[in-house]
Design a protein around this motif. Structure first.
Motif, PDB file in Angstrom:
ATOM      1  N   GLN A  64       0.835  -1.206   0.000  1.00 39.72           N
ATOM      2  CA  GLN A  64       0.000   0.000   0.000  1.00 39.72           C
ATOM      3  C   GLN A  64       0.870   1.255   0.000  1.00 39.72           C
ATOM      4  O   GLN A  64       0.589   2.222  -0.719  1.00 39.72           O
ATOM      5  N   ARG A  65       1.920   1.245   0.813  1.00 36.53           N
ATOM      6  CA  ARG A  65       2.831   2.399   0.876  1.00 36.53           C
ATOM      7  C   ARG A  65       3.559   2.592  -0.449  1.00 36.53           C
ATOM      8  O   ARG A  65       3.701   3.716  -0.918  1.00 36.53           O
ATOM      9  N   GLN A  68       1.244   4.202  -2.869  1.00 33.24           N
ATOM     10  CA  GLN A  68       1.061   5.605  -2.506  1.00 33.24           C
ATOM     11  C   GLN A  68       2.245   6.442  -2.989  1.00 33.24           C
ATOM     12  O   GLN A  68       2.077   7.479  -3.615  1.00 33.24           O
ATOM     13  N   TRP A  72       3.204   9.877  -6.011  1.00 29.73           N
ATOM     14  CA  TRP A  72       3.722  11.184  -5.617  1.00 29.73           C
ATOM     15  C   TRP A  72       4.479  11.837  -6.762  1.00 29.73           C
ATOM     16  O   TRP A  72       5.067  11.170  -7.613  1.00 29.73           O
TER      17      TRP A  72
END
Length: 99
Positions: A64-65, A68, A72
């Motif tokens: 998940q990180r 994410q 960015w």
């Protein structure tokens, strides 16, 4: 370093091309990148310097990180790296326990 899920950023050089990945075995995976055993983006662009990593409690959190962070913009990724590693030093020796 024990096997533990991690998200990592490799760079070709300071402020160079960045690669974000996830793994359950950081030492093994970074060694594969550094040895050019991983075909694809990191080999093509010479991303071999481990400039950032963060460990997670389980692989789901790490994935998940990673997703994410991949969304960015570049400036945010650079800020994240510089908050932990302002000199863009290769963190390889830290994860393998060398001095």
């Amino acid at each position: 370093m024990d096997r533990q899920p991690a998200v990592y950023i490799l760079a070709s050089k300071p402020y160079g091309t960045l690669y974000i990945g996830v793994t359950s075995d950081l030492v093994r995976r970074i060694w594969e990148h550094r040895s050019d055993l991983v075909d694809g983006f990191s080999r093509r662009y010479g991303c071999h310097q481990l400039v950032y990593f963060e460990q997670h409690g389980n692989i789901i959190e790490a994935i998940q990180r990673e997703k994410q962070m991949k969304k960015w913009n570049r400036a945010w990724k650079i800020q994240l790296i510089e908050a932990q590693n302002p000199g863009w030093q290769d963190q390889w020796s830290m994860i393998v326990g060398e001095t």
